[in-house]
Motif scaffolding. Sequence first.
Motif, PDB file in Angstrom:
ATOM      1  N   PRO A  26       0.814  -1.216   0.000  1.00 27.45           N
ATOM      2  CA  PRO A  26       0.000   0.000   0.000  1.00 27.45           C
ATOM      3  C   PRO A  26       0.856   1.277   0.000  1.00 27.45           C
ATOM      4  CG  PRO A  26      -0.922  -1.594   1.535  1.00 27.45           C
ATOM      5  CD  PRO A  26       0.397  -2.154   1.065  1.00 27.45           C
ATOM      6  N   TYR A  28      -0.206   5.363   0.168  1.00 25.96           N
ATOM      7  CA  TYR A  28      -1.357   6.254   0.228  1.00 25.96           C
ATOM      8  C   TYR A  28      -1.042   7.532   0.985  1.00 25.96           C
ATOM      9  CZ  TYR A  28      -1.959   4.058   4.866  1.00 25.96           C
ATOM     10  OH  TYR A  28      -1.764   3.573   6.135  1.00 25.96           O
ATOM     11  N   VAL A  31      -3.617  11.770   5.128  1.00 26.97           N
ATOM     12  CA  VAL A  31      -4.044  13.122   5.479  1.00 26.97           C
ATOM     13  C   VAL A  31      -4.188  13.289   6.990  1.00 26.97           C
ATOM     14  CG1 VAL A  31      -5.929  14.791   5.215  1.00 26.97           C
ATOM     15  CG2 VAL A  31      -5.139  13.473   3.240  1.00 26.97           C
ATOM     16  N   ALA A  32      -4.551  12.198   7.665  1.00 26.43           N
ATOM     17  CA  ALA A  32      -4.760  12.287   9.112  1.00 26.43           C
ATOM     18  C   ALA A  32      -3.479  12.663   9.856  1.00 26.43           C
ATOM     19  CB  ALA A  32      -5.319  10.962   9.643  1.00 26.43           C
ATOM     20  N   ARG A  52       5.810  -8.849   7.736  1.00 28.05           N
ATOM     21  CA  ARG A  52       5.615  -7.528   8.340  1.00 28.05           C
ATOM     22  C   ARG A  52       6.870  -6.669   8.347  1.00 28.05           C
ATOM     23  NH1 ARG A  52       1.851  -8.346  13.561  1.00 28.05           N
ATOM     24  NH2 ARG A  52       2.230  -6.116  13.634  1.00 28.05           N
ATOM     25  N   GLY A 271      -3.676   4.751  12.796  1.00 32.62           N
ATOM     26  CA  GLY A 271      -4.162   3.438  13.229  1.00 32.62           C
ATOM     27  C   GLY A 271      -3.175   2.312  12.967  1.00 32.62           C
ATOM     28  N   VAL A 273       0.254   0.082  14.052  1.00 31.74           N
ATOM     29  CA  VAL A 273       1.238  -0.339  15.050  1.00 31.74           C
ATOM     30  C   VAL A 273       2.536  -0.628  14.301  1.00 31.74           C
ATOM     31  CG1 VAL A 273       1.860  -2.098  16.729  1.00 31.74           C
ATOM     32  CG2 VAL A 273      -0.510  -1.311  16.562  1.00 31.74           C
TER      33      VAL A 273
ATOM     34  N   LEU B  21      -8.407  10.876  -2.761  1.00 30.52           N
ATOM     35  CA  LEU B  21      -7.912  10.452  -1.451  1.00 30.52           C
ATOM     36  C   LEU B  21      -8.732   9.294  -0.882  1.00 30.52           C
ATOM     37  CD1 LEU B  21      -7.213  13.894   0.262  1.00 30.52           C
ATOM     38  CD2 LEU B  21      -5.515  12.134  -0.281  1.00 30.52           C
ATOM     39  N   PRO B  26      -6.009   0.622   0.082  1.00 30.13           N
ATOM     40  CA  PRO B  26      -5.189  -0.591   0.057  1.00 30.13           C
ATOM     41  C   PRO B  26      -6.034  -1.868   0.063  1.00 30.13           C
ATOM     42  CG  PRO B  26      -4.257   0.999   1.587  1.00 30.13           C
ATOM     43  CD  PRO B  26      -5.575   1.557   1.134  1.00 30.13           C
ATOM     44  N   LEU B  45      -8.665  -1.935   3.054  1.00 31.08           N
ATOM     45  CA  LEU B  45      -8.396  -1.055   4.192  1.00 31.08           C
ATOM     46  C   LEU B  45      -9.016   0.326   3.999  1.00 31.08           C
ATOM     47  CD1 LEU B  45      -6.861  -1.214   6.913  1.00 31.08           C
ATOM     48  CD2 LEU B  45      -4.937  -0.116   5.758  1.00 31.08           C
ATOM     49  N   ALA B  48      -7.552   4.070   5.660  1.00 26.05           N
ATOM     50  CA  ALA B  48      -6.396   4.831   5.181  1.00 26.05           C
ATOM     51  C   ALA B  48      -6.846   6.032   4.347  1.00 26.05           C
ATOM     52  CB  ALA B  48      -5.487   3.911   4.357  1.00 26.05           C
ATOM     53  N   ASN B  49      -7.695   6.844   4.903  1.00 26.33           N
ATOM     54  CA  ASN B  49      -8.163   8.044   4.190  1.00 26.33           C
ATOM     55  C   ASN B  49      -8.393   9.147   5.220  1.00 26.33           C
ATOM     56  OD1 ASN B  49     -10.900   8.034   5.267  1.00 26.33           O
ATOM     57  ND2 ASN B  49     -11.229   6.190   4.037  1.00 26.33           N
ATOM     58  N   PRO B  50      -8.718  10.352   4.767  1.00 28.63           N
ATOM     59  CA  PRO B  50      -8.758  11.474   5.717  1.00 28.63           C
ATOM     60  C   PRO B  50      -9.745  11.320   6.865  1.00 28.63           C
ATOM     61  CG  PRO B  50      -8.649  12.294   3.467  1.00 28.63           C
ATOM     62  CD  PRO B  50      -8.844  10.802   3.364  1.00 28.63           C
ATOM     63  N   ARG B  52     -10.843   8.201   7.978  1.00 34.22           N
ATOM     64  CA  ARG B  52     -10.650   6.875   8.569  1.00 34.22           C
ATOM     65  C   ARG B  52     -11.900   6.000   8.589  1.00 34.22           C
ATOM     66  NH1 ARG B  52      -6.797   7.673  13.732  1.00 34.22           N
ATOM     67  NH2 ARG B  52      -7.192   5.444  13.821  1.00 34.22           N
ATOM     68  N   LEU B 267      -5.060  -6.270  15.453  1.00 36.66           N
ATOM     69  CA  LEU B 267      -3.996  -5.524  16.124  1.00 36.66           C
ATOM     70  C   LEU B 267      -2.699  -6.346  16.165  1.00 36.66           C
ATOM     71  CD1 LEU B 267      -3.205  -2.987  17.838  1.00 36.66           C
ATOM     72  CD2 LEU B 267      -3.756  -4.373  19.850  1.00 36.66           C
ATOM     73  N   GLY B 271      -1.265  -5.427  12.750  1.00 36.03           N
ATOM     74  CA  GLY B 271      -0.770  -4.117  13.179  1.00 36.03           C
ATOM     75  C   GLY B 271      -1.761  -2.998  12.947  1.00 36.03           C
ATOM     76  N   LEU B 272      -3.057  -3.332  12.948  1.00 41.75           N
ATOM     77  CA  LEU B 272      -4.077  -2.335  12.636  1.00 41.75           C
ATOM     78  C   LEU B 272      -4.967  -2.057  13.844  1.00 41.75           C
ATOM     79  CD1 LEU B 272      -5.290  -3.714   9.170  1.00 41.75           C
ATOM     80  CD2 LEU B 272      -3.727  -1.793   9.566  1.00 41.75           C
ATOM     81  N   VAL B 273      -5.180  -0.770  14.110  1.00 43.57           N
ATOM     82  CA  VAL B 273      -6.147  -0.362  15.122  1.00 43.57           C
ATOM     83  C   VAL B 273      -7.455  -0.076  14.400  1.00 43.57           C
ATOM     84  CG1 VAL B 273      -6.736   1.388  16.819  1.00 43.57           C
ATOM     85  CG2 VAL B 273      -4.367   0.608  16.602  1.00 43.57           C
TER      86      VAL B 273
END
Lengths: 317, 317
Positions: A26, A28, A31-32, A52, A271, A273, B21, B26, B45, B48-50, B52, B267, B271-273
């Motif tokens: 990915p 991208y 913006v956040a 990873r 978001g 880790v 955007l 992804p 996913l 992954a944008n402004p 979320r 998570l 690795g994603l929140v």
Amino acid sequence: MLTTRLDTARIRAARQVIDPLFLGSPLYRCVALEPGLGCAVSIKLETANPVRSFKGRGTEVIASAPGADAVVCASAGNLGQALAWSGRNRGLDVTVVASRFAPVTKLDRIRALDARLELVDGDFELARERAADIARHDGIRLVEDSLDIETCEGAATIGLELVDAAPPFDAVLIALGGGAMATGVGHVVKDCLPGAEVICVQPLGAPAMTLSWRERRVVTTDATDTIADGVAGRCPIPAVLDDLLRVADDAVLVREESIIAGMRMLLDHAGLVVEPSAALGVAAILEDRERFAGRHVVTIVCGGNVDPEAHRRWTGG
Amino acid sequence: MLTTRLDTARIRAARQVIDPLFLGSPLYRCVALEPGLGCAVSIKLETANPVRSFKGRGTEVIASAPGADAVVCASAGNLGQALAWSGRNRGLDVTVVASRFAPVTKLDRIRALDARLELVDGDFELARERAADIARHDGIRLVEDSLDIETCEGAATIGLELVDAAPPFDAVLIALGGGAMATGVGHVVKDCLPGAEVICVQPLGAPAMTLSWRERRVVTTDATDTIADGVAGRCPIPAVLDDLLRVADDAVLVREESIIAGMRMLLDHAGLVVEPSAALGVAAILEDRERFAGRHVVTIVCGGNVDPEAHRRWTGG
């Protein structure tokens, strides 16, 4: 004319032998993150693959070469895991030598991939010596990160994906350890998008390669002191430094608290880790907002293998 | 012949007005999740944008339409944030009505985007009533999630990106709330890749739409009890149910502990929140591994707006 040990045509060829699971990661605009950083930021997410971290690109190139049926490497953790993954899929016997102080997560994942894991009671440089001993004794291939051209070519395929993307970027921030990623990606960027700035980022607590780049000769250090275990080397490799001198526009050092702030920003706003080494780019922006203001910066989020407990401690509360 | 309120050509057209955007999010195989799930898993996913969450796709379509200069919506949080973002960029005055029990993170982000935020002392359905009152009183457009076709068309652009991907998938798991994403993505999948299974997932604690789908008539519930705040409606919209009956192959309900286990897997291994609603797909696999064994499943990770403290509590230790 850009003259390094790398060659863009060979890097394109390397892409053909890498499992597609590692390619096209990915990329991208995030913006956040931007209000906090003051510039346009794109993330190249190298954590979204089976190991990873970006290291799988290089180990795929190594494991696909004919010849060796057994290899040994020293690793801070990510190379070992990647080599174990590629080796398992291609019938290659893998031994990894790591520091017993490496993150438990990384060591566990190496074991889980059926590699032989040997721990040394010292840092990465001691692991390198021990891996070389094993290679000599067993008569097997020693895989040396950043020195072995496949590790650089594999990492360099990230560069191909960056320069092919639209819109183009103004600068790329690359975590600097042994130099495979910095020289690999740097070569492609300087070859294909020469207007973009290649900036390497290393922790102040593990500055050997950056000091070497600045002094244009190998500078070693006696110890490292950083949470960014993935880039904590002390003894730069001369041939890699030569390449780095040709492709890097700058090499900067960042403080530990900036690395932690970077990890926290990636967690809270993206978001994600990530391991400390993957936050070096964000840390560099945090330490020098003016330099990047108004520009479009790509940062390679290069690894996500971090002990959950440590990550929680660094980023929590 | 697939007959819903949606039309694939219109969805393709919608893509033209959405800020890039939000497009091309992804999509990747997440091998790290697979040992725990027993099937091939790809992640789409949408965090992954402004804003979320996937909601920005729909609000971009709304905000790009000529006419209205002020709008009001009820929102569990994500629609409001997305509408505020799109409205701010296109000179549209935005009012959001939300429950005062919505996650603080979501409410804070709505405020940060300069929308007017009104809180009601009740759940999402009360917010819907209040938003309708405001629209009537102020003579402004009421944006109704899932009923307003733009919200479905926007979400449906995710479907275009899924069916265009290679290799094709066997099933897609879609979080089911009001139904915009399920009917939108479902329409495109059934139209373009009819062999793929469209499976909607809802919490057992907020089952109204799933019960309605099963009984083929609107079933309302008196209350909701789930951490998945993003999908916690009680009163399905008849026209949306009609579409869902045409595009969904199945609708399943999952337990709270499965949602939490899903969040923890995302998570620890990816690795994603993510917010609870985004873990519904993983939860569905966890509850029925046999159904998915050996298949290639796509799950849309639809939102990442979660209170950090709550996320830590659910996934920690």
